[in-house]
Each structure stands twice: as structure tokens, then as C-alpha cells.
Design a protein around this motif. Structure first.
Motif, short mmCIF file in Angstrom:
data_model
loop_
_atom_site.label_atom_id
_atom_site.label_comp_id
_atom_site.label_asym_id
_atom_site.label_seq_id
_atom_site.Cartn_x
_atom_site.Cartn_y
_atom_site.Cartn_z
N HIS A 166 0.85 -1.18 0.00
CA HIS A 166 0.00 0.00 0.00
C HIS A 166 0.88 1.22 0.00
O HIS A 166 1.87 1.29 0.70
CB HIS A 166 -0.89 0.01 1.24
N GLY A 167 0.51 2.15 -0.75
CA GLY A 167 1.28 3.38 -0.80
C GLY A 167 0.41 4.57 -0.46
O GLY A 167 -0.81 4.47 -0.43
N THR A 168 1.03 5.65 -0.20
CA THR A 168 0.32 6.90 0.06
C THR A 168 0.90 7.97 -0.84
O THR A 168 1.98 7.81 -1.39
CB THR A 168 0.50 7.35 1.52
N PRO A 169 0.20 9.05 -0.98
CA PRO A 169 0.74 10.13 -1.81
C PRO A 169 2.07 10.63 -1.31
O PRO A 169 2.83 11.23 -2.05
CB PRO A 169 -0.33 11.23 -1.69
N GLY A 170 2.37 10.39 -0.05
CA GLY A 170 3.61 10.91 0.48
C GLY A 170 4.81 10.07 0.14
O GLY A 170 5.93 10.43 0.39
N ASP A 171 4.61 8.90 -0.39
CA ASP A 171 5.74 8.05 -0.72
C ASP A 171 6.61 8.71 -1.75
O ASP A 171 6.13 9.21 -2.75
CB ASP A 171 5.26 6.71 -1.28
N SER A 172 7.88 8.69 -1.49
CA SER A 172 8.81 9.26 -2.47
C SER A 172 9.60 8.13 -3.07
O SER A 172 9.40 6.96 -2.79
CB SER A 172 9.73 10.26 -1.79
N GLY A 173 10.52 8.45 -3.87
CA GLY A 173 11.37 7.43 -4.46
C GLY A 173 10.80 6.95 -5.76
O GLY A 173 10.42 7.72 -6.62
N GLY A 174 10.73 5.68 -5.94
CA GLY A 174 10.38 5.12 -7.23
C GLY A 174 9.01 5.55 -7.69
O GLY A 174 8.16 5.91 -6.92
N PHE A 229 10.11 21.86 3.25
CA PHE A 229 9.45 20.80 2.51
C PHE A 229 8.64 19.91 3.42
O PHE A 229 8.56 18.73 3.22
CB PHE A 229 10.49 19.96 1.76
N GLY A 230 8.05 20.46 4.44
CA GLY A 230 7.18 19.69 5.31
C GLY A 230 7.97 18.61 6.01
O GLY A 230 9.04 18.83 6.57
N ALA A 231 7.49 17.38 5.92
CA ALA A 231 8.11 16.30 6.66
C ALA A 231 9.30 15.71 5.94
O ALA A 231 10.00 14.87 6.47
CB ALA A 231 7.08 15.21 6.93
N GLY A 232 9.53 16.13 4.73
CA GLY A 232 10.60 15.52 3.95
C GLY A 232 11.96 16.04 4.36
O GLY A 232 12.09 16.91 5.21
N PRO A 233 13.00 15.51 3.76
CA PRO A 233 14.35 15.95 4.10
C PRO A 233 14.59 17.37 3.63
O PRO A 233 14.03 17.82 2.63
CB PRO A 233 15.25 14.98 3.33
N LEU A 234 15.44 18.05 4.34
CA LEU A 234 15.73 19.43 4.01
C LEU A 234 16.63 19.46 2.79
O LEU A 234 17.62 18.76 2.72
CB LEU A 234 16.45 20.09 5.18
N LEU A 235 16.29 20.25 1.82
CA LEU A 235 17.14 20.38 0.67
C LEU A 235 18.33 21.25 1.03
O LEU A 235 18.34 21.93 2.04
CB LEU A 235 16.37 21.02 -0.49
N TRP A 271 -1.54 27.33 -3.75
CA TRP A 271 -2.10 26.67 -2.58
C TRP A 271 -3.59 26.50 -2.81
O TRP A 271 -4.23 27.33 -3.42
CB TRP A 271 -1.89 27.53 -1.33
N PRO A 272 -4.11 25.44 -2.28
CA PRO A 272 -5.56 25.33 -2.39
C PRO A 272 -6.22 26.27 -1.42
O PRO A 272 -5.77 26.45 -0.30
CB PRO A 272 -5.83 23.87 -2.00
N CYS A 273 -7.23 26.92 -1.84
CA CYS A 273 -7.96 27.78 -0.91
C CYS A 273 -9.35 27.99 -1.45
O CYS A 273 -9.66 27.63 -2.58
CB CYS A 273 -7.25 29.12 -0.73
N ARG A 320 2.71 16.54 -4.91
CA ARG A 320 1.90 15.31 -4.85
C ARG A 320 1.80 14.80 -3.42
O ARG A 320 0.79 14.23 -3.02
CB ARG A 320 2.51 14.24 -5.75
N ALA A 321 2.86 15.02 -2.66
CA ALA A 321 2.87 14.52 -1.29
C ALA A 321 1.94 15.29 -0.37
O ALA A 321 1.40 14.75 0.57
CB ALA A 321 4.29 14.55 -0.73
N VAL A 322 1.75 16.57 -0.65
CA VAL A 322 1.00 17.40 0.30
C VAL A 322 -0.37 17.82 -0.20
O VAL A 322 -1.21 18.26 0.58
CB VAL A 322 1.80 18.67 0.67
N ILE A 323 -0.60 17.67 -1.47
CA ILE A 323 -1.76 18.34 -2.06
C ILE A 323 -3.09 17.83 -1.51
O ILE A 323 -4.01 18.62 -1.26
CB ILE A 323 -1.70 18.21 -3.59
N LEU A 324 -3.20 16.55 -1.30
CA LEU A 324 -4.49 16.03 -0.87
C LEU A 324 -4.79 16.41 0.57
O LEU A 324 -5.93 16.75 0.92
CB LEU A 324 -4.54 14.51 -1.05
N ASP A 325 -3.78 16.32 1.41
CA ASP A 325 -3.97 16.74 2.80
C ASP A 325 -4.32 18.22 2.87
O ASP A 325 -5.17 18.64 3.66
CB ASP A 325 -2.71 16.47 3.62
N LEU A 326 -3.68 18.98 2.04
CA LEU A 326 -3.92 20.42 2.03
C LEU A 326 -5.33 20.73 1.56
O LEU A 326 -6.02 21.60 2.12
CB LEU A 326 -2.89 21.08 1.12
#
Lengths: 189, 354
Positions: free
Chosen positions: A18-26, B47-53, B17-19, B69-75
Motif C-alpha cells: 500500500h502506498g500513500t501520496p507521500g511516498d517518495s522514491g520510485g 518541505f514539510g516532513a521531507g528531508p531538508l534540501l 495553494w488550495p484555498c 503530490r505529497a502534500v496536495i491532498l492533505d492540504l
């Protein structure tokens, strides 16, 4: 590598889970995709070693619906009601090799498949110069054929396509879960 | 009536941003928008919870798209929840059609198309530049200003005429914000909160004006040569002690801002305009506002400018432009909803203005 003229066979590649939108990488993409094929070769082939990983997200349980097939499961046979999405790829010139990649995505309902198709089709139209994308629907199975001469461009487009499909599915799962098993979701403009 | 605005953050290029934009009662929603804008300033370190660039890097399309893609749905869910709205309350879906980085734009557009289909709402593709203009007009009350649009991705002088925002002048190479950001990397200036902001603070402590190329070409400007020049001389002058980093920041600002003031004034003279409006992320810069104010005063004109909540890319500006378009009857068919990396300001027919 799968020859284009043999048609897509079983699903290949990818991990279950199962994946989530937050998954990074591949790249995330749907299960049931096959490797690239060479349009002018007749050899059968396994999934390309370099094929993107299967979508984890699309294998997540869908509320009210069935899970998409895991890797290795046979793709759905063609059903009636085929709908073609995009322009046919142009014939290749002499000495120019065409690479093709096939994606077959099974959705819980034809309506969900159509939503995904319509969400990606505009992007596919813009890609026509470098990579030609052709969408076809067979009931609840969405088939995408990507054709290009440049393998790098093809790979980029395949990855992008899978990521976008995954994103569209996540939206459907998140915001209108029932529509994943709906027969007639609303249509946008 | 609620306009769901899906405008997505593409760091360094434009902000999305979604609003939700409720034209009748916007206070609560506006607070929500402001909190989103301030919590996530333009900066590759956030970058939220991701690693710092890396702190001295620019924004890469692939990384940015992945972040979206990682944040859009939660937002999006957060926006719905905080606004107390459901899909049934939404009238249309607005998204950024361009210009900007391709991968993030595509990610946003896919979500917008999917949501529009699921909720059976019309779709509106909004030009990012026009979003800035319409937000600036709304917030400041400027009626028909000459617009100086300055950001990391765009530098244009714009004036409205006959249903188009006409580009009177622009950069012929890189944007002024891009010039500042890349110079910040030369001096290893932090990206937190943003390189432009840090340059501005350092410039306040500068004492010496270093002569730099001044490149105004008619109505247009050029910044790439200035950047090359200052990149070349900076290290040498710093090593020899001819100047300090603060002097260089001061000199760069004075030079590029003077160029912008010149072409804006020329456009105002051409149009007979008595109003000037600054929009875009670089518009936050107080020194630029100060120089523009001086020019306007000398002309008997009035300057309009906003603070960082509205200068920097934000979702509300797309909402505002989308709202104007929606009321004017614009709709974007799915078949025409592809994104455009090079979406010109003057490509849009501005039917909502006389």
C-alpha cells in the motif's frame, strides 16, 4: 521486452503493498503495466528490467471496490465498449526505430477509468511531439500506449504518466470514495 | 458562493495553494489563506516532513512536483475542513494553467481535473501573472495602474488596454528575482526564509556603491549580464577588501531596481497613467517600493504595493483571478485544460474589465 505486435500480456514488475501520496522514491503507478516494446522486433519478452515499479497506491484497498490486480495477475481481456482517446501515432520513417510502452490499468468501474483518462488526456495531447500517448478503454480497463523514438523521453513520460494516474486515483479514493465503485460519476466541464 | 481554488506551490517560480474564495464573507477564509502562505514561505528549505534540501540550491521541477503530490491532498482536505465546506458548496475549480515549471503544473492540473469531474464543477485555468495583478488590484484598490510584476520567474511592466494586459516591457533573459537568488548563492547567503529577503537585509548595511552594468534596452531590461559581472568580480573584490558582501548586495539592488523604476516610469509616461502597482515576490522589497514611491511622487502619481502575504505567490490570487473569470463566463473545457509553461500575460482575454 514485449513486442508491440504481440499486444500486452500479463502484468509485470512492481511491488505489492500500500502506498500513500507521500511516498517518495520510485515511481508510483498502476499494477498491470508491461515493459517497453520495439515495434519492429518480433521477440517476446519479459517485463523490462528498467520498467518502473508498479503503483503501490493503486493496490491499496479501495473503499467499496476491488483492489487492482497484483503483479503477475493476468490483465483483463478486452471487453466491448472500447473507446479510443487520442490520435494514432504517426508511421515511423525509414530507419527510425519506435519504442512503445503499454500500460493497462484496471479500475473498479468504467466511470472511474474514464475519470482518470480524462484527467490525463490533456497532458497526453501536449506530449505528442516527443512521446505519443494513445488512450483506449475496454470497460473498466484503461489502456495507454506510449510511443517514442528516444528511450530517455519515453522513460520520463512513462514515469510521469504513472505518477499522474496514481495521483488521480488518490484523489478519487480520498474525496469521493464511493465514486470508485459508482457507475456514473459527475462530469466536469 | 464559493470558488475552490487549487493553486499549487511551485517553489521559486510561483506559489499555488488550495484555498476557498468566498467573495461575500472572506475574513475567516483569508486567515486560513494567510496562515498557509506564511507557514510555507518560498524557500527550498521548507518541505514539510521531507528531508531538508540544500540551503543554496534552486528549485528542481521533479522535486517540486513530488512535494506537491505529497502534500496536495492533505492540504485540500484541510482547506475544506477549515472553511467548513463540502464539495456541494463549491461553484468551480480554478487552477494555475501557467506559466511555470512543467512538472508541478501538471500535478496540480491532474488534481483539478479529477476533482472537477468528481464534483461535476466547471474548470478554470488561470494565468499566474494575471493572478498577481488581480490580487494586487483587489487588495490595494488601484483602478487602472501600470503594473510592475517582479518575481523569481517573471519581470514585466504591464498595462491594461482593450481587454488585454499588455506587456510594455520585460526582461529579455532572466527575471530580477532569479538574478538576486543566484547572486545569493554566490555569496552563500541562506535561503531561509528567502534569498531575496536576506539580500535586502544585508543591503541595508551596505555603504559603498559598486558600479555595475546598467542594462535597459528601450522598454526592456536585461539581468544576465549583471549577474555574470557581479559573479566575476565579487570574489576578487571581497578577497582584496575593496568591498563587503553588504556593499555588493546594496549595489546590486540599487542597480537593478533603478532599471525597473526607469522602464516603469517610461510605461506610465506612455500611458498617461497616474497609478503604479507592484506585484510579485520581489515587490516585497522595501527598497524597491521606496524607489518606486520616489518616482511616483515626482510624477504626481500614486504607488500601490502590498506586503508579503499578497506579493509572494499565494493561492488567493489565483482564486481572485478565477473568480473574475468565472463571473465573466469563462470556462476551461477538459480538452483545453493542459498546462502552459510559457503562458504569456497578454494571451488572456480580460473580459471582466471594461
Amino acid at each position: 521486452m514485449q513486442a508491440a505486435d504481440q499486444g500486452p500480456g500479463g502484468a509485470a514488475g512492481g511491488d505489492e503493498g500500500h502506498g500513500t501520496p507521500g511516498d517518495s522514491g520510485g515511481p508510483d503507478g498502476p499494477a498491470g503495466h508491461e515493459g517497453a516494446g520495439r515495434g519492429d522486433e518480433g521477440e517476446a519478452g519479459a517485463a523490462a528490467c528498467g520498467a518502473p515499479q508498479a503503483a503501490q497506491a493503486l493496490q491499496a484497498p479501495i473503499p467499496g471496490g476491488n483492489t487492482v490486480p497484483a503483479p503477475g495477475e493476468q490483465a483483463a481481456s478486452e471487453q466491448s465498449g472500447e473507446r479510443s482517446g487520442e490520435a494514432e501515432p504517426t508511421a515511423r520513417g525509414p530507419g527510425r526505430e519506435q519504442l512503445q510502452y503499454f500500460l493497462r490499468l484496471r479500475f473498479p468501474t468504467p466511470a472511474a477509468a474514464d475519470v482518470a483518462r480524462r484527467s490525463l488526456a490533456p497532458h497526453g495531447q501536449q506530449q505528442q511531439e516527443a512521446v505519443r500517448m494513445q488512450f483506449r478503454m475496454f470497460g473498466n480497463v484503461l489502456s495507454v500506449r506510449l510511443t517514442a523514438e528516444d528511450p530517455v523521453q519515453l522513460e520520463i513520460c512513462v514515469n510521469s504518466c504513472i505518477e499522474q494516474f496514481a495521483l488521480s486515483v488518490w484523489v478519487m479514493q480520498r474525496f469521493v470514495p464511493s465514486s470508485y465503485s459508482m457507475s456514473n460519476p459527475g462530469r466536469g466541464a | 458562493m464559493y470558488l475552490l481554488l487549487l493553486a499549487w506551490l511551485a517553489l521559486g517560480s510561483h506559489c499555488h495553494w488550495p484555498c476557498f474564495w468566498d467573495m461575500e464573507v472572506c475574513t475567516a477564509i483569508w486567515r486560513h489563506l494567510c496562515s498557509l502562505g506564511i507557514c510555507h514561505p518560498v524557500g527550498c528549505a521548507v518541505f514539510g516532513a521531507g528531508p531538508l534540501l540544500g540551503l543554496y540550491e534552486g528549485f528542481l521541477p521533479g522535486d517540486t512536483a513530488r512535494h506537491h503530490r505529497a502534500v496536495i491532498l492533505d492540504l485540500l482536505q484541510e482547506a475544506l475542513t477549515e472553511a467548513g465546506l463540502t464539495s456541494q458548496d463549491i461553484d468551480c475549480i480554478a487552477y494555475t494553467k501557467g506559466p511555470g515549471m512543467g512538472a508541478p503544473l501538471v500535478s496540480v492540473a491532474v488534481v483539478a481535473r479529477t476533482v472537477a469531474q468528481l464534483w461535476n464543477k466547471p474548470l478554470l485555468g488561470v494565468n499566474h501573472c494575471i493572478g498577481h495583478i488581480e490580487m494586487g488590484r483587489l487588495i490595494t484598490g488601484a483602478t487602472n495602474p501600470t503594473v510592475l510584476y517582479v518575481s523569481g520567474g517573471n519581470t514585466q511592466v504591464i498595462a491594461y488596454s482593450e481587454h488585454r494586459y499588455r506587456i510594455f516591457g520585460e526582461t529579455i533573459d532572466i527575471a530580477v528575482g532569479n538574478c538576486l537568488d543566484r547572486f545569493a548563492r554566490v555569496l552563500k547567503i541562506s535561503n531561509d526564509p528567502s534569498p531575496g529577503y536576506n539580500i535586502e537585509q544585508m543591503a541595508k548595511r551596505g555603504k559603498k556603491l559598486v558600479e555595475l552594468p546598467y542594462t535597459v534596452k528601450g522598454m526592456d531590461v536585461s539581468f544576465s549580464g549583471i549577474l555574470s559581472f557581479i559573479e566575476d568580480v565579487a570574489q576578487r573584490m571581497l578577497v582584496t577588501g575593496e568591498c563587503t558582501p553588504e556593499d555588493l548586495c546594496f549595489s546590486l539592488q540599487e542597480t537593478v531596481f533603478a532599471m525597473l523604476v526607469e522602464i516603469t516610469e517610461r510605461a506610465m509616461a506612455h500611458c498617461g497613467s497616474q497609478e503604479a502597482l507592484i506585484v510579485g515576490g520581489v515587490g516585497c522589497n522595501m527598497r524597491l517600493q521606496e524607489m518606486m514611491e520616489t518616482m511616483c511622487q515626482e510624477r504626481g502619481a500614486r504607488l500601490f504595493a502590498t506586503d508579503e502575504r499578497f506579493c509572494i505567490d499565494n493561492g488567493a490570487m489565483i482564486a481572485q483571478a478565477g473568480w473574475e473569470m468565472f463571473r465573466a463566463g469563462h470556462r476551461t473545457p477538459l480538452s483545453d485544460s493542459g498546462v502552459t509553461q510559457r503562458y504569456r500575460t497578454d494571451e488572456v482575454e480580460v473580459t471582466w474589465r471594461d
